[in-house]
Design an enzyme around this catalytic site. Structure first.
Site, PDB file in Angstrom:
ATOM      1  N   HIS A 468       0.830  -1.206   0.000  1.00 54.87           N
ATOM      2  CA  HIS A 468       0.000   0.000   0.000  1.00 54.87           C
ATOM      3  C   HIS A 468       0.868   1.261   0.000  1.00 54.87           C
ATOM      4  CE1 HIS A 468      -3.676   2.326   1.275  1.00 54.87           C
ATOM      5  NE2 HIS A 468      -2.740   3.139   1.727  1.00 54.87           N
ATOM      6  N   GLU A 469       1.793   1.333   0.963  1.00 50.73           N
ATOM      7  CA  GLU A 469       2.632   2.532   1.060  1.00 50.73           C
ATOM      8  C   GLU A 469       3.566   2.648  -0.147  1.00 50.73           C
ATOM      9  OE1 GLU A 469       1.719   4.676   3.047  1.00 50.73           O
ATOM     10  OE2 GLU A 469       0.475   3.405   4.314  1.00 50.73           O
ATOM     11  N   HIS A 472       1.768   4.409  -2.898  1.00 54.88           N
ATOM     12  CA  HIS A 472       1.870   5.860  -2.727  1.00 54.88           C
ATOM     13  C   HIS A 472       3.233   6.354  -3.218  1.00 54.88           C
ATOM     14  CE1 HIS A 472      -1.795   6.846  -0.662  1.00 54.88           C
ATOM     15  NE2 HIS A 472      -1.542   6.122   0.406  1.00 54.88           N
ATOM     16  N   HIS A 475       3.552   6.747  -6.851  1.00 52.01           N
ATOM     17  CA  HIS A 475       2.854   7.961  -7.274  1.00 52.01           C
ATOM     18  C   HIS A 475       3.812   9.161  -7.207  1.00 52.01           C
ATOM     19  CE1 HIS A 475      -1.398  10.037  -7.016  1.00 52.01           C
ATOM     20  NE2 HIS A 475      -0.789  10.268  -8.159  1.00 52.01           N
TER      21      HIS A 475
END
Length: 679
Positions: A468-469, A472, A475
């Site tokens: 998940h991190e 990010h 991104h």
């Protein structure tokens, strides 16, 4: 010489952490603010006709040193804080609030921005420039540029108070987390706990000078295994109540009055600016657009999830009773009996899986997935200064050998780090003076530490958290904007979770698990049977967790209505709000709001629904990958081009449709979770 005020003479211009001392921050912030004011003065005093370059772009570039110094400081305040840094934060925050307000309430500056804004349709701007102009104008209006002088002063006062209260809220939660320990001196009370959990607790006790005992804390890697595996129900209850009552005890670290003060001030601020409530103010700048639409979205999901969740809890209760458990399940029983039932139904649990998820292997796994999808390579660096010895640093390189980013990874809990996991950055991406300035991104987690007998072995939840991190982080790494304020993760709050949540999907797929899930002792690849069981069990208690998430989102929305200034009792108000989603009897000793850092410290106010909103996007988006192949280069290129690289350059729905070819369908999420058929 203050290292924060010099050009960083370090590889890739990374922060010189070893040279930066606490005493450098306050002078650096003050000097950066002074220079930032000079930059604003240069815009307002110019006799040239205001245009996009000399006003909007100049304003975008102004205050860069303020952002750099403040970014470093507040990242440390989250990941490696101490009493001195927290005291500095209380002094620095009001200075930054004043600087922001000085800029946004500057009448001469706003007049110049307004001149350019009124000519917007005749300037021949590209979409990114149009977005920057619109965002700049709205930032002034939404922060009081059109208010009377009296109201502007009140707005300044509110912002200062909110800044101080938010810091105090976070400090209280951290102090409460660090203050509590459960010390066990009878070995029989360790019944049910895995050996590595016992070993870690012995290490914690040893560090506290309690040789021969075992210490458990409210840090996730200690708390979660205890409430999941401990057969001592009374001790589970004790630890659960300690966790659930953080900052809700009426003592010096109590957050009840702080919560009431924050929501009243947020309401007053919103109404001062002409909005019904804080939620109306916030959601104007979100994909969801209004509180009504958010509440409709949440209640629509709830109608599918609630009946299924009720059946899940009923089944869990029957199972618990069948193996000699309590007649009535309490909240400290859920994790314990869920883990047992999951193992019985699917013949799998975290203890079976953990040997295949050594942290170092999982890290290499996400790197390989990023290489297959986006042609990125990660090279560990040892010449980059770090703020703590645990932090690892990597250079990110694309397929042409070009430098893309610096990636920091900080994985283990410590007293100076707040709980949870997050992605942040020390430098954003932008294009300036003919140079593509590449970002410095970081992920910060609280994973199980290595012990003397074994390396850091992750639970499957921790694996998905890392994915998940890292989503990010991608991104940020792949950002390709012109303006830093529109680059990378600077997107609508209910869109920012799409890159992170879609990344979690690869943790469930055989093609990706085969890359990294190997037994830490034997090197054996994770058995196909285990992968099948991971996928089969993915929806276990999913409706219960969905109802819990919806409950938190409704709690957030409830705090930020037009009635916020009438609330007097934090505990009672929370209990009223949670009635719709409570599947178990409420506990008067515990309270979520008083440690709900996401909404009272972390920027998610009126935005907690974003996790579920983004799940709709990620389920729909991942169906596209499944249709074409989870490592399909063409699909990955579309996602990279229109989502990861585009940042906030255009409205997120336009970007999403360019990637997917259509708007997202909520049915994709209901299909994935099994709730569409199971209602």
């Amino acid at each position: 010489m203050n290292p924060l005020l010099q050009k960083f003479n370090t590889p890739f211009g990374t922060p010189p952490f070893e040279e930066i001392k606490n005493e450098h921050f306050l002078p650096a912030v003050k000097e950066a603010i002074r220079l930032g004011k000079e930059e604003i003065e240069a815009i307002t005093s110019s006799s040239a006709e205001p245009d996009f370059v000399n006003t909007i772009e100049a304003l975008e570039r102004g205050g860069e040193l303020v952002n750099l110094v403040a970014g470093i400081f507040f990242n440390l305040n989250s990941a490696e804080t101490n009493d001195e840094i927290q005291a500095l934060a209380r002094e620095i925050s009001p200075l930054l609030t004043d600087f922001s307000n000085d800029k946004l309430l500057d009448e001469a500056l706003f007049k110049k921005v307004e001149v350019v804004y009124k000519k917007r349709n005749s300037l021949g701007l590209n979409p990114e420039q149009q977005t920057l102009l619109n965002d700049t104008y709205k930032a002034f209006v939404r922060n009081g540029a059109k208010l009377s002088n009296k109201d502007k002063e009140r707005l300044r006062d509110i912002d200062k108070q909110l800044s101080r209260l938010s810091l105090q809220f976070g400090e209280n939660v951290l102090k409460e987390t660090n203050a509590y320990t459960l010390t066990i001196d009878n070995k029989d009370d360790l019944a049910g706990l895995p050996d590595h959990v016992i070993e870690a607790a012995a290490m914690t006790a040893q560090e506290a000078g309690l040789e021969g005992k075992w210490v458990f804390t409210l840090q996730f890697p200690s708390y979660i295994p205890f409430v999941t595996y401990s057969e001592r129900r009374e001790l589970r209850r004790k630890l659960f109540l300690a966790y659930g009552s953080k900052a809700f005890k009426g003592d010096e670290h109590d957050n009840q009055q702080i919560v009431l003060d924050i929501v009243r001030l947020r309401l007053e601020r919103a109404q001062l600016l002409g909005y019904e409530s804080h939620a109306h103010f916030v959601l104007e700048e979100r994909m969801a657009e209004s509180p009504a639409r958010v509440n409709d979205f949440l209640h629509n999901l709830l109608q599918y999830a609630l009946p299924v969740a009720g059946r899940e809890v009923e089944e869990l209760g029957k199972y618990a009773r069948s193996i000699g458990g309590p007649d009535k399940l309490e909240r400290w029983d859920i994790a314990f009996y869920s883990e047992k039932l999951k193992k019985e139904k699917y013949a799998i649990d975290d203890e079976m899986l953990k040997p295949y998820f050594q942290l170092e292997n999982v890290i290499q796994g996400v790197f390989q997935i990023a290489e297959r999808l986006y042609n990125l390579q990660f090279k560990e660096l040892t010449n980059i200064q770090v703020y703590h010895p645990d932090v690892k640093v990597y250079e990110v390189i694309n397929s042409r050998g070009e430098h893309m980013a610096i990636f920091y990874a900080d994985f283990f809990p410590r007293a100076g780090k707040r709980n949870g996991a997050w992605m942040t950055s020390f430098r954003g991406q932008k294009k300036q003076n003919g140079e593509n300035v590449r970002p410095h991104v970081s992920i910060v987690c609280n994973f199980t530490k290595p012990t003397k007998s074994q390396p850091s072995l992750l639970t499957f939840d921790e694996v998905t958290t890392l994915f998940h991190e890292f989503g990010h982080a991608l991104h940020g790494m792949l950002a390709s904007g012109t303006y830093e304020s529109l680059s990378g993760t600077n997107v609508y709050w209910d869109f920012v979770e799409l890159p992170s949540q879609i990344m979690e999907n690869w943790a469930y797929e055989k093609e990706s698990l085969d890359l990294f899930a190997r037994h830490y002792k034997t090197g054996e690849v994770i058995p196909i049977d285990y992968i099948r069981k991971i996928k089969e069990s993915a929806n276990f208690m999913e409706a219960y967790q969905t109802v819990r998430q919806i409950g938190l989102a409704l709690l957030d929305m409830g705090w930020h209505t037009e009635k916020a200034n009438t609330i007097t009792d934090v505990g009672e108000y929370e209990r009223q709000l949670q009635k719709k989603t409570d599947l178990l009897a409420p506990l008067r000793e515990t309270n979520t709001s008083c440690s709900f850092s996401h909404i009272f410290q972390g920027g998610y106010s009126s935005g907690y629904y974003s996790y579920k909103w983004a799940e709709v996007l990620d389920a729909d988006a991942f169906e596209f990958f499944q249709e074409t192949g989870i490592f399909n280069k063409d699909t990955a290129l579309l996602f990279s081009t229109h989502i990861l690289s585009a940042g906030g350059s255009e409205h997120p729905m336009e970007l999403y449709k360019r990637f997917r070819g259509k708007e997202p369908s909520p049915e994709a999420l209901l299909r994935r979770t099994g709730m569409l058929a199971g209602n």
